[in-house]
Design a protein around this motif. Structure first.
Motif, PDB file in Angstrom:
ATOM      1  N   TYR A  44       0.848  -1.185   0.000  1.00 58.71           N
ATOM      2  CA  TYR A  44       0.000   0.000   0.000  1.00 58.71           C
ATOM      3  C   TYR A  44       0.882   1.233   0.000  1.00 58.71           C
ATOM      4  CZ  TYR A  44      -3.943  -3.042   1.055  1.00 58.71           C
ATOM      5  OH  TYR A  44      -4.906  -4.016   0.995  1.00 58.71           O
ATOM      6  N   ASN A  45       0.602   2.149  -0.910  1.00 57.48           N
ATOM      7  CA  ASN A  45       1.365   3.390  -1.016  1.00 57.48           C
ATOM      8  C   ASN A  45       0.480   4.527  -0.523  1.00 57.48           C
ATOM      9  OD1 ASN A  45       2.845   5.622  -1.699  1.00 57.48           O
ATOM     10  ND2 ASN A  45       3.186   5.032  -3.823  1.00 57.48           N
ATOM     11  N   TYR A  46       0.868   5.132   0.578  1.00 55.48           N
ATOM     12  CA  TYR A  46       0.089   6.216   1.176  1.00 55.48           C
ATOM     13  C   TYR A  46       0.463   7.580   0.604  1.00 55.48           C
ATOM     14  CZ  TYR A  46      -1.372   2.587   4.329  1.00 55.48           C
ATOM     15  OH  TYR A  46      -1.898   1.424   4.830  1.00 55.48           O
ATOM     16  N   GLY A  47       1.516   7.612  -0.202  1.00 51.66           N
ATOM     17  CA  GLY A  47       1.943   8.863  -0.824  1.00 51.66           C
ATOM     18  C   GLY A  47       1.699   8.811  -2.319  1.00 51.66           C
ATOM     19  N   SER A  51       6.452   7.030  -2.689  1.00 52.96           N
ATOM     20  CA  SER A  51       5.862   7.348  -1.377  1.00 52.96           C
ATOM     21  C   SER A  51       6.065   8.797  -0.937  1.00 52.96           C
ATOM     22  CB  SER A  51       6.390   6.395  -0.301  1.00 52.96           C
ATOM     23  OG  SER A  51       5.994   5.079  -0.589  1.00 52.96           O
ATOM     24  N   SER A  54       3.660  11.226   1.679  1.00 52.48           N
ATOM     25  CA  SER A  54       2.838  10.290   2.448  1.00 52.48           C
ATOM     26  C   SER A  54       2.281  10.939   3.711  1.00 52.48           C
ATOM     27  CB  SER A  54       3.616   9.020   2.789  1.00 52.48           C
ATOM     28  OG  SER A  54       4.792   9.325   3.487  1.00 52.48           O
ATOM     29  N   ALA A  57      -1.358  11.731   3.411  1.00 51.37           N
ATOM     30  CA  ALA A  57      -2.133  10.552   3.008  1.00 51.37           C
ATOM     31  C   ALA A  57      -3.636  10.773   3.003  1.00 51.37           C
ATOM     32  CB  ALA A  57      -1.779   9.367   3.893  1.00 51.37           C
ATOM     33  N   ARG A 103      -7.526   5.156  -3.168  1.00 51.48           N
ATOM     34  CA  ARG A 103      -7.409   5.953  -1.942  1.00 51.48           C
ATOM     35  C   ARG A 103      -8.731   6.024  -1.194  1.00 51.48           C
ATOM     36  NH1 ARG A 103      -2.525   8.095  -1.709  1.00 51.48           N
ATOM     37  NH2 ARG A 103      -1.384   8.469  -3.631  1.00 51.48           N
ATOM     38  N   ALA A 108      -5.255   3.894   0.554  1.00 53.83           N
ATOM     39  CA  ALA A 108      -3.944   4.047  -0.078  1.00 53.83           C
ATOM     40  C   ALA A 108      -4.019   3.444  -1.476  1.00 53.83           C
ATOM     41  CB  ALA A 108      -2.865   3.333   0.732  1.00 53.83           C
ATOM     42  N   ASP A 111      -0.387  -1.215  -4.776  1.00 55.16           N
ATOM     43  CA  ASP A 111       0.721  -1.503  -5.682  1.00 55.16           C
ATOM     44  C   ASP A 111       1.057  -2.983  -5.584  1.00 55.16           C
ATOM     45  OD1 ASP A 111       1.059   1.093  -6.648  1.00 55.16           O
ATOM     46  OD2 ASP A 111       2.439   1.637  -5.047  1.00 55.16           O
ATOM     47  N   ALA A 122      10.968   0.882  -6.978  1.00 56.60           N
ATOM     48  CA  ALA A 122       9.698   1.097  -6.295  1.00 56.60           C
ATOM     49  C   ALA A 122       8.662   0.062  -6.746  1.00 56.60           C
ATOM     50  CB  ALA A 122       9.180   2.497  -6.594  1.00 56.60           C
TER      51      ALA A 122
END
Length: 153
Positions: A44-47, A51, A54, A57, A103, A108, A111, A122
């Motif tokens: 999970y990518n919060y940014g 990232s 983030s 978020a 999101r 998030a 990925d 990444a």
């Protein structure tokens, strides 16, 4: 113009659905495969890319949605741009809106493609590839148009 709009909408819907189905599989069914070069694993990518941001978020989904709305108004006011870049726009919207939907759905971006051969890269997803492809198409068309305008001088 209507035909290009129909094509763009079809591409957008198809790619959005494909990306969301893949992400749903990773998020809910534990899909994953470890490979020697690329692994498919849930992250999970919060940014945003790599990232970044983030710390924003919770607000990123609203910021990004606002940018899409502003971009849509801009395209509506400058329809000639849509005519020229309809394929890139369809790819860009499919990828961007799919990540924004993540999101709202998961908190998030989901990925799952992890390159780890010779160096660690990444983790990304199909939507990210669509966005990159859209940008590459826009840059290609800009170079091509620039070259054509220089030849006519």
């Amino acid at each position: 113009m209507i035909d290009k709009f129909k094509i763009a909408c079809s591409i957008f819907i198809a790619l959005l659905i494909v990306d969301q189905v893949i992400k749903f599989g990773f998020a809910h069914f534990g899909w994953g495969v470890q490979g020697p070069i690329i692994s498919l694993q849930l992250a999970y990518n919060y940014g945003v890319a790599f990232s970044m941001f983030s710390f924003l978020a919770e607000y990123l989904k609203y910021i990004q949605l606002t940018l899409v709305i502003i971009g849509s108004f801009y395209l509506y006011k400058n329809q000639y741009l849509f005519k020229e870049y309809y394929l890139a726009i369809a790819l860009l919207y499919a990828g961007g809106l799919s990540n924004i939907l993540d999101r709202f759905t998961y908190g998030a971006v989901v990925d799952y493609v992890y390159w780890h051969y010779m160096f660690e890269f990444a983790i990304f997803n199909l939507a990210d590839v669509l966005i990159d492809l859209a940008v590459a198409l826009i840059i290609y068309k800009q170079f091509r148009n620039s070259k054509k305008s220089q030849e006519t001088l």
